[in-house]
Design an enzyme around this catalytic site. Structure first.
Site, PDB file in Angstrom:
ATOM      1  N   HIS A 124       0.815  -1.219   0.000  1.00  0.00           N
ATOM      2  CA  HIS A 124       0.000   0.000   0.000  1.00  0.00           C
ATOM      3  C   HIS A 124       0.847   1.266   0.000  1.00  0.00           C
ATOM      4  O   HIS A 124       0.344   2.346  -0.296  1.00  0.00           O
ATOM      5  CB  HIS A 124      -0.897   0.036   1.244  1.00  0.00           C
ATOM      6  CG  HIS A 124      -1.881  -1.088   1.296  1.00  0.00           C
ATOM      7  ND1 HIS A 124      -2.873  -1.253   0.378  1.00  0.00           N
ATOM      8  CD2 HIS A 124      -2.009  -2.132   2.163  1.00  0.00           C
ATOM      9  CE1 HIS A 124      -3.583  -2.338   0.671  1.00  0.00           C
ATOM     10  NE2 HIS A 124      -3.076  -2.888   1.749  1.00  0.00           N
TER      11      HIS A 124
ATOM     12  N   ARG B 274       7.356  -5.600   2.888  1.00  0.00           N
ATOM     13  CA  ARG B 274       6.094  -6.227   2.500  1.00  0.00           C
ATOM     14  C   ARG B 274       5.965  -6.097   0.993  1.00  0.00           C
ATOM     15  O   ARG B 274       5.881  -4.982   0.456  1.00  0.00           O
ATOM     16  CB  ARG B 274       4.892  -5.579   3.192  1.00  0.00           C
ATOM     17  CG  ARG B 274       3.583  -6.205   2.667  1.00  0.00           C
ATOM     18  CD  ARG B 274       2.431  -6.015   3.597  1.00  0.00           C
ATOM     19  NE  ARG B 274       1.987  -4.633   3.707  1.00  0.00           N
ATOM     20  CZ  ARG B 274       0.944  -4.250   4.445  1.00  0.00           C
ATOM     21  NH1 ARG B 274       0.247  -5.141   5.130  1.00  0.00           N
ATOM     22  NH2 ARG B 274       0.604  -2.989   4.523  1.00  0.00           N
TER      23      ARG B 274
ATOM     24  N   ASP C 267      -7.489  -5.636   7.332  1.00  0.00           N
ATOM     25  CA  ASP C 267      -8.085  -6.513   6.315  1.00  0.00           C
ATOM     26  C   ASP C 267      -8.898  -7.633   6.943  1.00  0.00           C
ATOM     27  O   ASP C 267      -9.915  -8.043   6.387  1.00  0.00           O
ATOM     28  CB  ASP C 267      -6.988  -7.096   5.412  1.00  0.00           C
ATOM     29  CG  ASP C 267      -6.681  -6.166   4.251  1.00  0.00           C
ATOM     30  OD1 ASP C 267      -7.638  -5.713   3.597  1.00  0.00           O
ATOM     31  OD2 ASP C 267      -5.506  -5.872   4.019  1.00  0.00           O
TER      32      ASP C 267
ATOM     33  N   GLU D 167      -4.917 -12.303   7.100  1.00  0.00           N
ATOM     34  CA  GLU D 167      -5.833 -11.153   7.058  1.00  0.00           C
ATOM     35  C   GLU D 167      -7.063 -11.426   6.200  1.00  0.00           C
ATOM     36  O   GLU D 167      -7.735 -10.497   5.786  1.00  0.00           O
ATOM     37  CB  GLU D 167      -5.090  -9.901   6.580  1.00  0.00           C
ATOM     38  CG  GLU D 167      -4.317 -10.047   5.286  1.00  0.00           C
ATOM     39  CD  GLU D 167      -3.502  -8.823   4.933  1.00  0.00           C
ATOM     40  OE1 GLU D 167      -3.583  -7.792   5.623  1.00  0.00           O
ATOM     41  OE2 GLU D 167      -2.758  -8.890   3.935  1.00  0.00           O
TER      42      GLU D 167
HETATM   43  C1  3PY Z   1      -3.908  -4.963   7.876  1.00  0.00           C
HETATM   44  O1  3PY Z   1      -4.206  -4.703   9.057  1.00  0.00           O
HETATM   45  O2  3PY Z   1      -4.702  -5.383   7.027  1.00  0.00           O
HETATM   46  C2  3PY Z   1      -2.555  -4.750   7.439  1.00  0.00           C
HETATM   47  O3  3PY Z   1      -2.218  -5.134   6.349  1.00  0.00           O
HETATM   48  C3  3PY Z   1      -1.638  -4.017   8.358  1.00  0.00           C
HETATM   49  O4  3PY Z   1      -0.525  -3.569   7.726  1.00  0.00           O
HETATM   50 MG    MG Z   2      -3.702  -5.741   5.070  1.00  0.00          MG
END
Ligand code: 3PY
Ligand code: MG
Length: 257
Positions: free
Chosen positions: A46, A70, A173, A147
Site C-alpha cells: 500500500h 512487504r 483486512d 488477514e
Molecule cells: C492490515 O491490518 O490489514 C494490514 O495489512 C496491516 O498492515
Molecule cells: Mg492488510
C-alpha cells in the site's frame, strides 16, 4: 541487529517493535530507525514507494535496524528481488491457504527447500558471513499476513509450513474480510478471537507472531497477548497526526473574529 540476534531476543520473550514505512522517503526511514524503532516494514503493497525506491530506503537504514519488506502480492519475483536487495524479512500479504503460503515460502528459499534464483546482489555484502548462500537462513525471516477469513480457517495448515518463520496478523483486512462493522476495532470480540487464534497457532507450531496496530492501547493489548513483533503506526500516519495537531493548535491561537 542480526537475524540470529533477533531470534535469540524472541527466545528470551523480548518484543520487537516495528513501524510501517509508507511514504517511500529514505529520510523518514532513517529518522524512524534513529528514533529507536529496531525494525521497520517497508510497505510495497500500500505504500507509495515503487520498486526503484526500495534500494534508497534500505540504504538509509542503520545496520542495527531490521528491514522487513512487504511485497505487493504473492509474486516470486517480488520476494526474490526484495531479498537480493537486502530485506531482513519478507512479508507476503493476502494469502488464503497453505498452498499459497508454500508457494511464497518456496520463492524465498534456495533449493532444495525452495526455488529462489541465486544472485544476492546487495544482500551478500550486508551480513557477517562470507558465504551468503551457505548461511542464507541466517539473513532473513519469511512472514505471511493472516488477514482473510479463508486464511484464518486454514491457520493450522498454514502455521506448520516448513520454512515459514512468522504469522503476521492484519487487523484491518481481517475485520474487512470478516465483515465486521468497524475496521481494526480491538474491542470487537470477533476480531480479538481471530487475533488470539493466529497467535495461538504461531505458538503451537513454533513460529513467531506479529501484528499491526495504530493505537497505543491496542499495541499494549498485543504485547499482553504475546505477539513477538508489534508494529505500531506508520511514518505517514504519525506525520499526518502531528501536522494536523500543529495547525489546529495554531488556528486556536487566533483571536475569535
Ligand atoms: C492490515 O491490518 O490489514 C494490514 O495489512 C496491516 O498492515
Ligand atoms: Mg492488510
Amino acid at each position: 541487529m542480526t537475524i540470529p540476534e533477533l531470534k535469540a531476543g524472541f527466545a528470551n520473550n523480548e518484543v520487537l517493535f516495528n513501524i510501517l514505512l509508507s511514504s517511500g522517503d529514505p529520510f523518514l526511514a532513517e529518522l524512524s530507525a534513529r528514533a529507536g524503532y529496531p525494525s521497520v516494514m517497508i510497505d510495497m503493497q500500500h505504500g507509495l514507494q515503487h520498486a526503484d525506491k526500495l534500494l534508497p530506503v534500505l540504504q538509509a537504514l542503520p545496520d542495527a535496524t531490521i528491514p522487513f519488506v512487504r511485497i505487493p502480492w504473492n509474486d516470486p519475483a517480488a520476494a526474490m528481488k526484495a531479498l537480493d536487495a537486502g530485506a531482513g524479512g519478507v512479508i507476503c500479504p493476502m494469502v488464503n491457504n497453505a498452498a499459497e503460503v508454500r508457494q511464497f515460502v518456496r520463492s524465498c528459499h534456495y533449493p532444495p527447500l525452495g526455488i529462489r534464483s541465486f544472485g544476492p546482489i546487495r544482500t551478500q555484502y550486508l551480513g557477517k558471513s562470507s558465504d551468503y548462500f551457505a548461511h542464507a537462513r541466517d539473513h532473513f525471516l519469511t512472514s505471511v499476513m493472516i488477514e482473510t477469513a479463508e486464511a484464518l480457517n486454514d491457520i493450522e495448515a498454514i502455521a506448520c509450513t516448513e520454512g515459514l518463520d512468522m504469522l503476521f496478523a492484519g487487523p484491518f483486512d481481517l475485520s474487512v474480510s470478516l465483515q465486521r462493522p468497524q475496521r481494526a476495532d480491538f474491542s470487537d470480540p470477533v476480531l480479538i478471537d481471530a487475533l488470539q487464534k493466529i497467535q495461538a497457532a504461531a505458538k503451537k507450531y513454533d513460529k513467531y507472531s506479529a501484528i499491526f496496530t495504530v493505537k497505543e492501547a491496542d499495541a499494549e493489548l498485543a504485547i499482553k497477548m504475546g505477539f513477538n513483533m508489534v508494529a505500531f503506526q506508520s511514518d505517514t500516519g504519525l506525520y499526518a497526526h502531528a501536522v494536523k495537531t500543529a495547525i489546529d493548535n495554531l488556528k486556536n491561537m487566533l483571536p475569535a473574529s
